[in-house]
Each structure stands twice: as C-alpha cells, then as structure tokens.
Design a protein around this motif. Structure first.
Motif, mmCIF file in Angstrom:
data_model
loop_
_atom_site.group_PDB
_atom_site.id
_atom_site.type_symbol
_atom_site.label_atom_id
_atom_site.label_comp_id
_atom_site.label_asym_id
_atom_site.label_seq_id
_atom_site.Cartn_x
_atom_site.Cartn_y
_atom_site.Cartn_z
ATOM 1 N N MET A 1 -13.563 -3.556 5.364
ATOM 2 C CA MET A 1 -13.197 -2.802 4.160
ATOM 3 C C MET A 1 -12.638 -1.427 4.556
ATOM 4 N N GLU A 7 -7.885 5.902 3.834
ATOM 5 C CA GLU A 7 -6.640 5.718 3.084
ATOM 6 C C GLU A 7 -5.936 7.035 2.832
ATOM 7 N N LEU A 8 -6.723 8.092 2.735
ATOM 8 C CA LEU A 8 -6.157 9.377 2.347
ATOM 9 C C LEU A 8 -5.898 10.299 3.528
ATOM 10 N N GLY A 10 -3.715 10.585 5.600
ATOM 11 C CA GLY A 10 -2.341 11.001 5.861
ATOM 12 C C GLY A 10 -1.411 9.845 5.621
ATOM 13 N N GLN A 12 1.340 6.715 6.340
ATOM 14 C CA GLN A 12 1.159 5.401 6.935
ATOM 15 C C GLN A 12 2.059 5.243 8.162
ATOM 16 N N VAL A 14 4.411 2.755 9.562
ATOM 17 C CA VAL A 14 5.116 1.648 8.936
ATOM 18 C C VAL A 14 5.925 0.891 9.984
ATOM 19 N N GLN A 15 5.678 -0.403 10.057
ATOM 20 C CA GLN A 15 6.496 -1.239 10.930
ATOM 21 C C GLN A 15 7.726 -1.657 10.134
ATOM 22 N N TYR B 32 -12.648 -2.824 -6.259
ATOM 23 C CA TYR B 32 -12.948 -3.921 -5.342
ATOM 24 C C TYR B 32 -13.187 -5.264 -6.027
ATOM 25 N N TYR B 73 -8.310 7.543 -6.842
ATOM 26 C CA TYR B 73 -8.136 8.630 -5.876
ATOM 27 C C TYR B 73 -6.786 8.624 -5.158
ATOM 28 N N GLY B 74 -6.050 7.519 -5.262
ATOM 29 C CA GLY B 74 -4.742 7.461 -4.592
ATOM 30 C C GLY B 74 -3.795 8.548 -5.060
ATOM 31 N N VAL B 76 -4.395 11.504 -5.337
ATOM 32 C CA VAL B 76 -4.657 12.775 -4.679
ATOM 33 C C VAL B 76 -3.501 13.120 -3.721
ATOM 34 N N ASN B 77 -2.768 12.103 -3.293
ATOM 35 C CA ASN B 77 -1.603 12.368 -2.441
ATOM 36 C C ASN B 77 -0.567 13.231 -3.152
ATOM 37 N N GLY B 224 9.677 -1.843 2.428
ATOM 38 C CA GLY B 224 8.386 -1.537 3.049
ATOM 39 C C GLY B 224 8.282 -0.133 3.617
ATOM 40 N N ALA B 226 7.723 4.020 3.748
ATOM 41 C CA ALA B 226 6.898 5.063 3.133
ATOM 42 C C ALA B 226 7.819 6.136 2.557
ATOM 43 N N GLY B 387 -0.177 5.070 -1.132
ATOM 44 C CA GLY B 387 -0.702 4.553 0.126
ATOM 45 C C GLY B 387 -1.363 3.201 -0.079
ATOM 46 N N PHE B 388 -2.462 2.999 0.652
ATOM 47 C CA PHE B 388 -3.181 1.722 0.537
ATOM 48 C C PHE B 388 -4.273 1.796 -0.529
ATOM 49 N N SER B 389 -4.275 2.836 -1.335
ATOM 50 C CA SER B 389 -5.329 2.970 -2.345
ATOM 51 C C SER B 389 -5.159 1.875 -3.405
ATOM 52 N N PRO B 390 -6.193 1.663 -4.229
ATOM 53 C CA PRO B 390 -6.176 0.501 -5.133
ATOM 54 C C PRO B 390 -5.190 0.610 -6.297
ATOM 55 N N PHE B 435 3.752 -2.094 2.567
ATOM 56 C CA PHE B 435 4.442 -1.634 3.777
ATOM 57 C C PHE B 435 4.871 -2.790 4.693
#
Lengths: 136, 485
Positions: A1, A7-8, A10, A12, A14-15, B32, B73-74, B76-77, B224, B226, B387-390, B435
């Motif tokens: 998980m 996640e926050l 910074g 990503q 990226v490929q 989740y 929280y995503g 927050v970026n 994909g 960023a 980002g990867f946030s939900p 991504f």
C-alpha cells in the motif's frame, strides 16, 4: 500500500515513451526543470543534429564539428541572442545557453539537465552556435 | 454487544470518538475500500443521537466532514490552503447534516425516521453539485467500481447517481436503527430492506437490457506525462518537441490502427496548433487516414482570449466543431475564458458529448450533452497534478456514474491517466493506469435513447425535498415530541 506521505513527497518519475523523466528540483543555480544525466555532446546531437548518432565520450568540440555548426567566438560582454556555449574558466564543460523564458535564462548543464536561472554563472567567453535558430 | 453500541456516546468524549471514527470510515470509503461507505456515518448517527444541543450536533458532524475532506489530500499539490478550504467546505455541509438530523429525527423507529437519514445525506451531496465548483466526493463515486453492487448502480439511469448515494445512506440508516431500536423499527427496517431488494432485482433486469446500435472503434491517447514535463516545455523548445513527439508517435499509431475516433486528453498540446500548419501536419489526421481526432487543445481567438477546448478534426485536418470548456476550475484556470454553451459537438456524421476534467463531476453536464444529441461521451482530463493520490480513481468512478446515468458508452482519457472505456452498465472494459504512456483501444456502441434521468434530471431530489419538508412540517405541528436523546 502506498502511503499518503510517499504520494506527496514530490513529483513522479515518469517512464515516457522515449525516455525517463525525473521530477524538477531546486539547484544552487536555479530550478532544474528537466533533470537528466545527459552529457553535453549528446545534448548537442539531440538538439542540433538529431539525424546523427551519439558517440560515447566524444569531446564536445568534436561533436560541434560533426554537426557542422559554424562557431563564432565572442567576448563575455556579448548580448546573448541565440543558442551559445558559455565557457567557464573553472569548469571543463561549458553550459549551453538555450534562450530566455520571461526574465529567466534557460540553460543546459552537463550531467544535470535543463535549468531556469535568474542570473547566468560567470563565464569567460561565449561560443555562438551559428545557424541555429532562436526558439520561437 | 448491541446494548454497548446503543449506549456508547452518552459522554461527550465518546461522542467525539464516534465522530472521529465516522470521519475515518468516510476516508476509507473514498480512498481504499468503497463499500466502507455503507457504515461510514453509522458512528456519527450514534453520536448525534446522544448529542445535547444543536451546536454540538453541528460540531460533531462538521468534524466528520472535515476529516472526510482531508482524504482528498492530493490537492495539496496545488497548495495547503486548497486542502484546508476543501475540508472546511465538506465540513460546512456536514454541519447542515448534523443540524437537520437533530431537528428532524424523532427516534421513534418509524419509516420516516429511517428515510430522513438518507434524505438529509442526499441533500448534503446535492449541495456539492451546486455553485461554481463541485468536489467529487460522493457515495456513488466511492462504490461505482464495485462489481457486485452493479444491480443497484445501474439504477442511476432512473434516479441519477445521487439517488444511488441515497440508497447507500439508506443502508447506513438501517444499520443505525438496527443497532439502536431494533424492536420499534423492525417493521420499518424489514420494509426498507425488501424495498432495496426489489430495487436490486429491477437493476439486474436493467443490466441485461440491450443498449446501443452502431459499433465504432475508439482509441484514447495517453502520453503519461507529469505536469512538470509541460512546465519544462514552456521554457525549452526541445522539451516541447518531446511532448509533441510523444503525441505524434502515439496518434499516428492510432491512425494506422484505423480507429474511427482518436481521443486526446485535456490540453494535450499547449502550443498554437490551430495556427501552426507544421504541427497540424504532424498531429492531425491526413486525407487517407480514416480517423476523426477529438483533440484537447488551447484555442486563442482574435480578441486574445484563450479557451480550453476539444476540437473534432476530420480526415484531412479540417476542424469540424469545437467544444469550449464551460466550467473552469476557479483560480487554476483563471487565465482562460469559459465557453458559452454545453452541447454535443459534430464529429463527422456523429455527435459527441465532451466533458473536460472537472465538468465530468456535474451530473447535469452529461445529461445536457445527451439531450443535445450525444451518441457517446468523452471525458478529456488532466489529473497529473494529483499524482498517485486517490482523486484520479474517484474522478474515474464519477465517469462510470455519468455513463450509467445516461446509458452511453464513455471514453475517459487522462493526460497522465487514468484512461478508461466504460460501458453503459458501468463496466470498465479496459483501462490505462497512471503515468503509463500508451493507447487505450476498444469498441463502443452509439446510442440515441434517453434515460429517465436524462429526461427528468434531479426528480429524485424532488422526492427528497418532499420527505424533508413533510418531516419538517410534522415536527413543527407536533411540538410535544421530545428532541432525541
């Protein structure tokens, strides 16, 4: 998980389709907006001679000749108007001045990537890359 | 055990523990495990039942809303103030939930007591669909990707996504009343449970209904990348060429695969594509290509205004029609001008309903697009900043809800992902994760049918207002009833 803090943390990594993109970071000179470990000679080939193959460990002077760019030598007081190499007395590799973005300079530094900087690092001379168009 | 739960919440400390638990459950449901939504507010209801005053009820529910808001929280970026602002925004709606519960719930265990809990939740969720910004937090969004709930989810075509959220809140109410007053509410609970069962049977029948006509091939192009790659592209022409090159490579592959429609994400190319013939030659379909490109771009008009658009581009490069984003993100898109009308756009012989990013969380958007002739739906988005946030998963779930409400095939293409092809029954046929550069390929069916939701919109909310209004009237006309303790 994956934890929220991870996640926050910074940007990503990226490929992408053709290369790996790293997240930007703050450097002593300015923001590294496109970090990569590319060597100067490879960067010159990618930008100004994409039809040519990169040669490992090729000196940048030789790369410039292979690309066929005409070179102009200028004093350090020259106004930067088109892509140029900024030669430093204390550094083996020059920086590649790419252009301006607003008030900032955009430059490439060997093994670091593309940076935006408020002030250029002190350089001793400028090698203008003749025949390279200024980006629109 | 039941009596322990029934009595828990008598002290102030216990009530705050319960409210905190409810906030965590709501967060788990969002982040989740969607089915956690079925119990998410039960602890809060237990706390509200014992609350001593309106102000305490408001604060307890507000705390749940605040904790629930933190789960997004995503954002927050984009700045801490946005996260705080959103949490206070959800808190304010939950304050209303707490106050209405305190004022309208009688604790007698009757059917109205059970329904009022679902009704006041529906009200708070409905409020989130109003105003210039609508945040994608809803129970139907939490559970939209849960397969075993599909018989109830497809009811969205009748009662809208908000109606399905009402059913989730109804389950919460049944669990709550089962805990606290099983004897008094046995009949009402049985009745409501049977009602939910009948709805499930009706949904199962709906699931098997045939839908759609002509089949077409669609391909979504997901670069994909960023957002930092786009930022670099604004300063460095080589980086810009990298972005264009990625789209050129993928799009040309899509043309070669003979897609009928090739779909780009939101603002895929931020350069002046409409004015630059070189870019058009690289990116737009050629005369011999069979594809129509639905291109997410920035349009500059003669007055210097800029629009966030999706243009339909025919083979040969002619722009057939343009949808200009109407609902811009406040602040983030303040440099853009909003479009004037929500309507399906022409794409060759067909009509496509386009939603751009945030627009897809508004139920009335997809409804209006289908009303104006959309045969399938497209969501062009850019969720890279989350980002990867939900949030992106939840945004994708909202796309599933839009497909089910309108019974349209839908392709969602995110710049960084998630991209998905969704059937009218809400089944994700294929997807590309976050991504990952690539092509999302699939077949979809065109449709011109209109669902009950498309024809009558939020009629479900009319019922909710009737329930709340009737209960409010009955409470006022019978002041002798004691406030719940």
């Amino acid at each position: 998980m994956v934890r929220a803090s991870d996640e926050l943390r910074g940007g990503q990594i990226v490929q992408g389709l053709t290369r790996t993109y790293l997240p930007p970071y703050q450097h002593a000179l300015g923001w590294v907006i496109d970090p990569r470990s590319t060597r100067l000679s490879d960067e010159l080939v990618a930008r100004y001679g994409p039809e040519l193959a990169s040669i490992p460990n090729e000196p940048w002077q030789k790369t410039l000749r292979r690309i066929g760019l005409r070179l102009g030598q200028f004093k350090k007081t020259a106004v930067l108007k088109q892509p140029s190499l900024l030669v430093h007395q204390d550094r083996k590799m020059p920086d590649l001045w790419i252009g301006r973005f607003g008030l900032k300079h955009v430059m490439f530094r060997d093994s670091i990537g593309v940076l935006t900087v408020d002030e250029l690092p002190a350089y001793s001379s400028v090698i203008r890359l003749e025949g390279v168009d200024m980006p629109k | 055990m039941i009596s322990l739960i029934r009595d828990f919440g008598r002290t102030t400390r216990e009530r705050w523990v319960l409210a905190t638990l409810a906030g965590i459950f709501n967060g788990i449901g969002f982040v989740y495990f969607g089915p956690a939504s079925f119990i998410a507010n039960v602890p809060l209801l237990c706390a509200l039942k014992h609350s001593r005053s309106y102000s305490e009820a408001g604060l307890l529910a507000g705390w749940v809303g605040f904790l629930g808001g933190v789960h997004i929280y995503g954002i927050v970026n984009y700045g801490w103030f946005l996260l705080l602002g959103f949490s206070l925004y959800t808190a304010s709606q939950m304050v209303i939930y707490g106050l209405l519960f305190r004022g309208l719930w009688r604790g007698r265990g009757g059917i109205l007591d059970i329904l009022i809990v679902a009704a006041i939740w529906s009200l708070t969720e409905w409020m989130r669909t109003l105003g210039p910004i609508c945040m994608p937090a809803s129970y139907v969004g939490n559970i939209a990707d849960v397969d075993w709930l599909r018989p109830w989810l497809v009811l969205s075509a009748w009662i809208g996504g908000i109606g399905v959220s009402s059913l989730v809140a109804l389950v919460q109410s049944l669990i709550f009343h089962g805990f606290i007053s099983s004897r008094q509410s046995r009949k009402s609970i049985s009745f409501a449970t049977v009602f939910l069962g009948i709805l499930g049977v009706a949904g199962s029948i709906q699931l098997n209904a045939e839908s759609g006509g002509q089949t077409v091939n669609v391909i979504g192009v997901q670069a994909g990348l960023a957002n930092s790659q786009y930022h670099a592209a604004t300063a460095d022409p080589a980086a810009q060429d990298g972005v264009v090159g990625t789209f050129e490579t993928l799009t040309q592959r899509a043309y070669k695969d003979r897609a009928d429609f090739v779909v780009w994400p939101e603002t895929a190319i931020r350069g002046p594509v409409f004015r630059d013939e070189t870019l058009q030659e690289r990116l737009f379909p050629g005369k011999t290509d069979p594809s129509i490109l639905l291109a997410g771009l920035i349009e500059h008009n003669k007055e210097g205004k800029r629009f966030n658009v999706v243009a339909s581009v025919l083979p040969g490069g002619q722009v057939d029609d343009i949808y200009r984003k109407v609902r811009l993100v406040p602040g983030t898109e303040s440099h853009l001008t909003p479009g004037r009308s929500v309507r399906a756009i022409r794409a060759g012989p067909n009509h496509v309903g386009v939603m751009i990013c945030l627009e897809s969380v508004y139920p009335d958007m997809a409804r209006r697009l289908v009303e104006t002739g959309a045969e399938f739906l497209v969501i062009a988005s850019n969720d890279a900043g989350f980002g990867f946030s939900p949030i992106t998963r939840h945004m994708t779930n909202r796309a599933i809800v839009r497909a089910m409400e309108t019974r349209r095939w839908l392709i969602r293409v995110g710049q960084a992902g998630i991209s998905a092809i969704v059937s009218p029954n809400g089944v994700v046929m294929d997807r590309l994760g976050l991504f990952e550069p690539g092509l999302l390929k699939g077949q979809i069916k065109l449709s011109q049918a209109q669902t009950l939701f498309v024809q009558f919109g939020d009629w479900w909310m009319f019922l909710i207002f009737v329930i709340v209004g009737f209960r409010g009237w009955s409470v006022r006309s019978k002041p002798s009833i004691q406030a719940p303790v």
